[in-house]
Design a protein around this motif. Structure first.
Motif, short mmCIF file in Angstrom:
data_model
loop_
_atom_site.label_atom_id
_atom_site.label_comp_id
_atom_site.label_asym_id
_atom_site.label_seq_id
_atom_site.Cartn_x
_atom_site.Cartn_y
_atom_site.Cartn_z
N HIS A 283 -9.66 -17.98 -34.78
CA HIS A 283 -10.07 -16.90 -35.69
C HIS A 283 -11.21 -17.35 -36.60
O HIS A 283 -12.14 -16.59 -36.87
CB HIS A 283 -8.88 -16.42 -36.52
CG HIS A 283 -7.86 -15.67 -35.73
ND1 HIS A 283 -6.96 -16.31 -34.91
CD2 HIS A 283 -7.61 -14.34 -35.60
CE1 HIS A 283 -6.20 -15.40 -34.33
NE2 HIS A 283 -6.57 -14.20 -34.72
N HIS B 257 -14.41 -17.55 -34.70
CA HIS B 257 -14.93 -16.23 -34.39
C HIS B 257 -15.65 -15.61 -35.58
O HIS B 257 -16.24 -14.53 -35.46
CB HIS B 257 -13.77 -15.33 -33.95
CG HIS B 257 -14.18 -14.26 -32.98
ND1 HIS B 257 -14.62 -13.02 -33.39
CD2 HIS B 257 -14.22 -14.25 -31.64
CE1 HIS B 257 -14.92 -12.30 -32.33
NE2 HIS B 257 -14.69 -13.02 -31.26
N CYS C 130 -1.80 -6.82 -36.76
CA CYS C 130 -2.63 -7.73 -35.97
C CYS C 130 -3.30 -6.99 -34.81
O CYS C 130 -4.50 -7.15 -34.55
CB CYS C 130 -1.80 -8.88 -35.41
SG CYS C 130 -1.06 -9.94 -36.68
N HIS D 126 -7.19 -6.50 -33.77
CA HIS D 126 -7.68 -6.93 -32.45
C HIS D 126 -8.38 -5.79 -31.75
O HIS D 126 -9.43 -5.98 -31.13
CB HIS D 126 -6.50 -7.43 -31.60
CG HIS D 126 -6.19 -8.89 -31.79
ND1 HIS D 126 -6.19 -9.80 -30.76
CD2 HIS D 126 -5.91 -9.59 -32.91
CE1 HIS D 126 -5.89 -11.00 -31.23
NE2 HIS D 126 -5.72 -10.91 -32.53
#
Lengths: 170, 445
Positions: free
Chosen positions: A121, A124, A152, A156
């Motif tokens: 994460h 990213h 979550c 996403h």
């Protein structure tokens, strides 16, 4: 007589709701209140006033699954001379002298059946605050996101991340 | 910088905004709530009269519209202006979040204006036209629906504060407003609105006693108003408890729980008063019940405000810290052209109060000893000044130095003091007269 009965019923009804609220209060105090840490560490002072970045203490956020918490030596790097008379620093020094790590209470916790990689994460480009809230404003750390699966998955989907089950339930 | 265009908040400013928002909501919610309540009952009586024509339902369907004073100026003063003020307050609170709050409030205000216009037309038509007019009914229905929609959206905006985890996921607040917390919040305030409508009928009923109304109509009004209020107040504790279960755990504190318990106890008193009114009419009890219920409303708004504060104190700290930085930057820009006074005594004071926490001249504290670093800045003091204001990483063996919030005089003075001290330490020439940028400057000891 009938009037008395009805008024008593009203009292009973409202008192029972009050009892429910008190019960909820006890439940919140026991299970949901933010934990009190062994040392009153303020993220706000250390980020906003001192200017430390998240990865100064949480060194492994971009390297592994867990970001880690700092060793006592990291804290003592400054605090063996900064604010040494503060009660919280005295507690820190006692841990240092006793060669013990500070028993920090984990606040943001995922269930054991969830696989979460901080490294993926962070690499990213996601800011720590997305999941951990505005930590730079917190004098006491607490969990502000539900960290539930729905939350979550929503993120996403919004960011075109993987949504198959194996991604998080290996 | 965007911060320059803000009203830069201090902690006291943000607290004042909280008090102001409670007062604005205390003006707005009862007024519009009673307007919605009276409109809905007027339309209900219109529909009832269509199936079972009755003089008293027609009469109450018209009379109930006079419950809430209505005029264009009142709509603006008690409806539109509070909404516009709340938009400014909420925009400030939601600063630096992803949400387009001002756009959402623009939509709320537009919906409110449309609803109020149709409501105003409906009320005027009801004075002149046949109660059974379908056109009038449709006008009233549109007004009621728009007011109801706007009421939901405003209450959702209040509820959005309680779910900061959603702020990063959505830009449009309406997406955040579809949650159990929003629905529960809306239900609480709609129940309050109908309770106020019923209590308002009883409160003004004692004035109606002076009107030449017949006993049958008075009884009908009393039972109707009392019944609506009683039913709403009986339902309110359940709705409040449901609402509490939808709040995030961050929202709670002992004070919030205590306030809700106080609300429930006051509602008990109001419900007993209402029961007495229904069994034995008394205008004094009616007015007491109305006033006590208004007290309940203000405690409810205060409890919501506290819950909001519990959830959002971290965000408010962020806004305050940004404001302090912006103020410091504005101060720097404002004083950029002013004369700088270099005062070595001031410089020494700044050094002792600030720098010596982490630095000494001759040994390491947290940062490097200054005697080992000053030499590279002797002919480049501007770089030293920039470094003090916005430090960059130089030596990885030392922790990152935080930026120092010093004004221009303090900065020039402390740099002059450090260089003077270094030169005296190593007997390097005379005391420097450090030139400021492009202003006259005098060095004082």
């Amino acid at each position: 007589m009938k009037s008395r009965m009805i008024q008593l019923l009203l009292v009973g009804y409202f008192v029972s709701i009050v009892v429910l609220v008190i019960g909820f209060w006890v439940y919140w105090g026991t299970f949901q209140k933010a934990p009190v840490q062994p040392i009153g560490f303020s993220h706000r002072i250390h980020t906003t006033r001192v200017g430390l970045q998240c990865n100064y203490c949480h060194k492994y956020a971009d390297k592994g699954l867990s970001p880690g918490v700092p060793a006592v030596s990291v804290c003592m790097g400054c605090h063996d001379s900064v604010k040494v008379n503060s009660p919280e620093i005295i507690k820190l020094t006692q841990y240092w002298s006793g060669k013990k790590s500070v028993p920090w209470i984990q606040v943001n916790r995922l269930p054991d059946h969830v696989y979460f990689s901080h490294k993926r994460h962070v690499k990213h480009g996601f800011d720590c605050e997305i999941c951990h809230g505005e930590v730079r404003g917190m004098d006491q750390i607490r969990q502000v996101r539900s960290l539930e699966m729905g939350w979550c998955v929503t993120c996403h989907r919004a960011n075109k991340g993987p949504t198959d089950c194996w991604t998080c339930h290996k | 910088m965007a911060e320059q265009q803000l009203i830069l908040p201090s902690p006291e400013h943000l607290e004042l905004l909280s008090v102001l928002s409670v007062l604005l909501l205390f003006i707005y919610l009862p007024y519009i709530g009673m307007l919605i309540g009276s409109m809905s009952f007027s339309l209900f009586f219109r529909m009832k009269d269509y199936f079972e024509p009755s003089d008293r339902t027609q009469r109450l369907g018209k009379d109930i519209l006079t419950l809430v004073p209505s005029s264009i100026w009142l709509y603006i003063m008690l409806g539109v202006i509070p909404l516009c003020t709340l938009m400014i307050i909420y925009s400030e609170w939601f600063y630096r979040t992803y949400l387009n709050v001002s756009g959402y409030f623009t939509f709320i205000i537009s919906t409110a204006i449309i609803g109020l216009i149709f409501t105003y037309i409906y009320q005027n038509l009801m004075k002149r036209q046949n109660f059974s007019s379908l056109f009038t009914f449709l006008i009233g229905l549109i007004g009621f629906l728009f007011l109801g929609l706007e009421y939901y959206m405003l209450i959702s905006a209040m509820a959005i504060f309680l779910v900061p985890e959603q702020w990063t996921l959505f830009r449009v607040p309406v997406a955040v407003s579809y949650s159990w917390n929003s629905f529960a919040h809306f239900l609480v305030y709609m129940t309050v609105a109908y309770a106020l409508t019923g209590l308002g009928i009883l409160f003004f009923w004692f004035q109606w006693e002076k009107q030449p109304f017949d006993e049958e109509y008075k009884r009908f009004v009393r039972y109707f108003g009392g019944g609506v209020a009683f039913a709403s107040i009986l339902g309110l504790p359940l709705v409040i408890f449901w609402y509490l279960t939808t709040l995030p755990s961050l929202a709670f504190s002992p004070t919030v729980f205590l306030l809700y318990i106080v609300i429930l106890l006051i509602l008990l008193f109001v419900s007993i008063s209402l029961y007495r009114i229904l069994s034995k009419p008394s205008s004094e009890v009616g007015s007491k019940a109305f006033v006590m219920f208004l007290l309940t409303l203000i405690i409810l708004l205060t409890a919501n405000e506290l819950a909001k504060g519990n959830v959002n104190w971290a965000h408010q700290n962020v806004i305050i810290d940004l404001a302090e930085k912006a103020k410091a930057d504005l101060e720097d820009k404002r004083t950029a052209g002013e004369k700088v006074t270099i005062d070595l005594a001031l410089g020494e004071q700044v050094y002792k109060n600030r720098c010596s926490t982490c630095h000494a001249f001759d040994h390491k504290v947290v940062g490097p000893p200054h005697n080992s670093v000053i030499s590279k800045y002797l002919n480049d003091q501007e770089t030293l000044k920039r470094f003090i204001k916005n430090p960059w990483k130089v030596d990885p063996s030392y922790p990152q130095m935080p930026p120092q919030s010093v004004n221009r005089n303090e900065l020039e003075s402390v740099v002059a003091y450090m260089i003077d001290h270094y030169k005296k330490e190593y007997n390097i020439g005379e005391t420097p007269t450090v030139a400021a940028t492009d202003t006259d400057s005098t060095a004082k000891k």
